[in-house]
Write an enzyme that holds these catalytic residues in place. Structure first.
Site, short mmCIF file in Angstrom:
data_model
loop_
_atom_site.label_atom_id
_atom_site.label_comp_id
_atom_site.label_asym_id
_atom_site.label_seq_id
_atom_site.Cartn_x
_atom_site.Cartn_y
_atom_site.Cartn_z
N GLN A 169 50.21 53.08 42.57
CA GLN A 169 50.72 51.71 42.53
C GLN A 169 52.00 51.60 41.73
OE1 GLN A 169 49.22 49.98 44.71
NE2 GLN A 169 47.51 48.84 43.86
N ASN A 210 47.59 44.50 33.65
CA ASN A 210 47.46 44.78 35.08
C ASN A 210 46.09 45.40 35.30
OD1 ASN A 210 47.65 45.51 37.76
ND2 ASN A 210 49.16 47.12 37.44
N GLY A 211 45.23 44.71 36.03
CA GLY A 211 43.87 45.17 36.26
C GLY A 211 43.71 46.13 37.41
N ASP A 212 44.82 46.70 37.90
CA ASP A 212 44.72 47.71 38.97
C ASP A 212 45.88 48.68 38.80
OD1 ASP A 212 43.95 49.12 41.22
OD2 ASP A 212 44.86 47.73 42.64
N LEU A 213 45.87 49.43 37.71
CA LEU A 213 46.97 50.30 37.37
C LEU A 213 46.60 51.76 37.62
CD1 LEU A 213 49.82 50.53 36.14
CD2 LEU A 213 48.74 50.77 33.91
#
Length: 296
Positions: free
Chosen positions: A200, A193-196
């Site tokens: 979120q 996951n590139g936006d952790l």
């Protein structure tokens, strides 16, 4: 602003800085879009809308099942999120019931309103590390890679460093580039996951915590360790707390400590320079602090 489905768009959402760069037409049509989607999907509104910076989330019910209708401006981001949620299929992530990228709409299982941002930082670090490992499953080769992302940033870091009047010691830049060369050649190939980060991840019933709005990448699970830390850095008052939180994350994720340190250093330098270019003021300072601690 009331629509046919009885929804009122929160003023805070309408006045968000996100819309200073465009989106007035989409906002104006949002009540009608909610009404249309509710009618099409047989949904009944079941509470007050919530929102982040980019999306409206409306609690709904269908056949007794509690869901949420998420609406955002159509585009690649929505399509990417739909693809990511379909890929993980509810494994560590919110479950996607249906999605329409062209309309900017997702129908999702309903989660709680508590995020990891609301829990003590040590607990959040443990959960985030565990989620990194849980999401690290085999992924198709066509998915964008973390190594390619590092290589793309390396191509511009030196120019950005000069353009921003050398905001940190040249030795930091050289170390980041050396680390980046190594990370760009990583052979890791699992889902990432590139936006952790803490905001979120929401409390849930099906699993204790579930990720929302993931960005699917392929490569090294430690890719976003830096973001995990710098988004909670203000709660870590002394250097020892930062290193303790770092250790909690890498242990929970099963990541080698030195390898994790390399990822944090590279991504912090990367985000430091990106933030300066975007006009950010607080995040570059957080990155400065994080880099200084990990290099000492």
């Amino acid at each position: 602003m009331d629509g046919g489905a009885g929804v009122t768009i929160p003023r805070a959402f309408l006045e968000s800085p996100r819309w200073w760069r465009g989106g007035a037409e989409w906002l104006a049509g949002l009540p009608e879009l909610v009404a249309e989607q509710c009618a099409r999907r047989r949904l009944t509104i079941d509470g007050e809308p919530m929102h982040g910076s980019n999306a409206l989330v409306v609690p709904v019910i269908r056949d007794g099942e509690q869901l949420v209708l998420r609406l955002a401006p159509p585009g690649g981001d929505v399509g990417g999120q739909i693809g990511a949620l379909r890929f993980w299929g509810g494994r560590g992530t919110v479950r996607l019931v249906d999605g329409d990228a062209e309309a900017g709409v997702m129908l999702l299982e309903r989660l709680g309103t508590t995020s990891l941002r609301d829990v003590p930082v040590d607990e959040a670090m443990h959960v985030l590390g565990g989620l990194m490992r849980r999401l690290a499953v085999p992924v198709p080769v066509h998915v964008p890679g973390t190594g390619a992302a590092v290589a793309a940033r390396m191509a511009t870091l030196g120019e950005e460093w000069h353009r921003h009047r050398r905001p940190f010691d040249e030795g930091v830049l050289h170390q980041a580039l050396t680390i980046g060369d190594r990370l760009a050649r990583s052979t890791a190939a699992t889902a990432v996951n590139g936006d952790l980060h803490s905001e979120q991840v929401l409390r849930a019933d099906r699993e204790p915590w579930l990720v929302v709005d993931p960005v699917l990448m392929r490569g090294d699970m430690a890719f976003d360790l830096g973001r995990v830390l710098w988004t909670r850095l203000d709660e870590m008052a002394v250097p020892g707390e930062v290193m303790r939180c770092f250790d909690i994350v890498v242990r929970a994720a099963g990541v080698d400590r030195d390898h994790g340190r390399d990822w944090v250093l590279f991504r912090a330098v990367d985000y430091w320079l990106w933030g300066l270019g975007a006009g950010l003021t607080e995040d570059p300072l957080r990155c400065h602090r994080l880099v200084s601690l990990l290099r000492s």
